[in-house]
Design a protein around this motif. Structure first.
Motif, PDB file in Angstrom:
ATOM      1  N   ASP A   1      -5.691  -1.251  -0.617  1.00 59.70           N
ATOM      2  CA  ASP A   1      -4.937  -2.490  -0.788  1.00 59.70           C
ATOM      3  C   ASP A   1      -5.417  -3.243  -2.029  1.00 59.70           C
ATOM      4  OD1 ASP A   1      -3.441  -2.008   1.468  1.00 59.70           O
ATOM      5  OD2 ASP A   1      -4.692  -3.217   2.794  1.00 59.70           O
ATOM      6  N   SER A   2      -6.738  -3.274  -2.217  1.00 58.61           N
ATOM      7  CA  SER A   2      -7.300  -3.942  -3.389  1.00 58.61           C
ATOM      8  C   SER A   2      -6.874  -3.226  -4.667  1.00 58.61           C
ATOM      9  CB  SER A   2      -8.825  -3.975  -3.284  1.00 58.61           C
ATOM     10  OG  SER A   2      -9.394  -4.580  -4.429  1.00 58.61           O
TER      11      SER A   2
ATOM     12  N   GLN B   1      -8.729   1.669   3.780  1.00 57.90           N
ATOM     13  CA  GLN B   1      -7.443   1.007   3.634  1.00 57.90           C
ATOM     14  C   GLN B   1      -7.570  -0.308   2.875  1.00 57.90           C
ATOM     15  OE1 GLN B   1      -4.634   2.567   4.544  1.00 57.90           O
ATOM     16  NE2 GLN B   1      -3.551   0.984   3.416  1.00 57.90           N
ATOM     17  N   GLN B   2      -8.682  -1.032   3.082  1.00 55.02           N
ATOM     18  CA  GLN B   2      -8.900  -2.276   2.347  1.00 55.02           C
ATOM     19  C   GLN B   2      -9.077  -1.998   0.852  1.00 55.02           C
ATOM     20  OE1 GLN B   2     -12.382  -3.536   4.519  1.00 55.02           O
ATOM     21  NE2 GLN B   2     -11.217  -4.930   5.830  1.00 55.02           N
TER      22      GLN B   2
ATOM     23  N   THR C   1       0.819  -1.193   0.000  1.00 59.38           N
ATOM     24  CA  THR C   1       0.000   0.000   0.000  1.00 59.38           C
ATOM     25  C   THR C   1       0.856   1.247   0.000  1.00 59.38           C
ATOM     26  OG1 THR C   1      -1.720  -1.174   1.181  1.00 59.38           O
ATOM     27  CG2 THR C   1      -1.842   1.224   1.212  1.00 59.38           C
TER      28      THR C   1
ATOM     29  N   GLY D   1     -13.355  -4.775  -0.174  1.00 59.39           N
ATOM     30  CA  GLY D   1     -13.137  -4.088   1.090  1.00 59.39           C
ATOM     31  C   GLY D   1     -14.258  -3.135   1.446  1.00 59.39           C
TER      32      GLY D   1
END
Length: 310
Positions: A273-274, A269-270, A217, A265
């Motif tokens: 990341d994706s 933040q998810q 990230t 997500g």
């Protein structure tokens, strides 16, 4: 001619011709207008095109590791003061590790605490913004005190204390993004300082090649501009969805995009990341993301990377 050392002009409210006080580790871009009793702490970055004018209202204080970005205006009224964290009286106090981003207006009397983020074209006037507050784009904060740790959304107008007291808390992701912007500007400060020194810039360039030691990230955030990241996070805060499309060089030329699997997500933040995984998957192709509102309408769009010519 650089204005970084210019004293305040003689006026009815100040005849002292006060000079800026700049810590030796701070950087003031030559195109900045820095006038009067302005006190810059260690590792402060003042970006191009800013106007920091302590003539009518004074003094100003800007704390260590804070960045004042392009086009920011800081000024103050003759009357009205705030109390800085040192107990002294100021027209404008800006704390440490804080980001005042592009085209924002800070007009004293004004206090902005440590670890704050003030978004693009937002205005703070006759107000106090507590430590660790996040203020997004085009917001107005006037005649109020924002409690520490609060979140002010894009376009929000806060002009009475009851509105300020009802603000939501900033989320961990918001603070993580603010810290990320601080780190970006610390790198910019180092770059400005040694832009003309090859021996100096070589270690900086080499330092960004140690990819394996950093989380994925973090590498994604280095690829995206701070503005795009703020836009994405702002759309997520509004409850909008983020989609993604890709195109190779041939299809990119004719504007033919292919939809990608949706980003996974629930939390920002998810989603980031994706997005990192998708950009790695489509490395070499053009990638763009877009925002979809509750009516399934596309409301914003950003090109993240261009294709590598075949």
């Amino acid at each position: 001619m650089p204005l970084r050392q210019q004293p305040s002009p003689p006026t009815p409210w100040d005849r002292g011709l006060d000079q800026p006080q700049i810590h030796e580790s701070a950087y003031v871009h030559p195109s900045t207008s820095l006038i009067g009793d302005v006190r810059l702490g260690h590792q402060v970055l003042i970006a191009p095109g800013t106007s920091i004018r302590a003539d009518e209202g004074m003094p100003f204080y800007i704390g260590g590791n804070t960045n004042i970005q392009d086009g920011v205006v800081i000024h103050g009224l003759e009357r009205g003061r705030v109390t800085g964290d040192d107990g002294e009286s100021y027209s404008v106090w800006i704390g440490e590790h804080t980001c005042i981003t592009h085209m924002a207006l800070i007009h004293g009397p004004a206090y902005i605490g440590d670890d704050c983020f003030i978004g693009f074209r937002s205005t703070v006037f006759n107000a106090k913004v507590g430590h660790r507050c996040i203020v997004m784009m085009h917001a107005l904060i006037q005649d109020v005190e924002i409690p520490p740790g609060k979140y002010v959304g894009s376009g929000v107008v806060i002009t009475n204390q009851s509105e300020a007291d009802r603000l939501p808390d900033a989320k961990t992701t918001d603070h993580r993004f603010s810290h990320h912007v601080v780190e970006i500007n610390r790198a910019l400060l180092a770059g400005y300082r040694c832009a003309d020194d090859v021996a100096c810039t070589t270690p900086l360039n080499n330092g960004h090649r140690s990819e394996t030691a950093r989380p994925q990230t973090d590498r994604l955030q280095e690829q995206l501009s701070a503005e795009v990241l703020e836009q994405i996070l702002g759309q997520l805060r509004l409850g909008n969805q983020i989609g993604i499309e890709q195109a190779d060089a041939r299809h990119f030329k004719v504007g033919s995009w292919q939809s990608c699997p949706p980003l996974e997500g629930t939390y920002p933040q998810q989603v980031l990341d994706s997005l990192n995984r998708r950009m790695t998957e489509y490395q070499g192709n053009a990638v763009r993301v877009f925002s979809i509102d509750s009516h399934k309408q596309r409301v914003m769009e950003w090109l993240l990377q261009r294709p590598i010519p075949s």
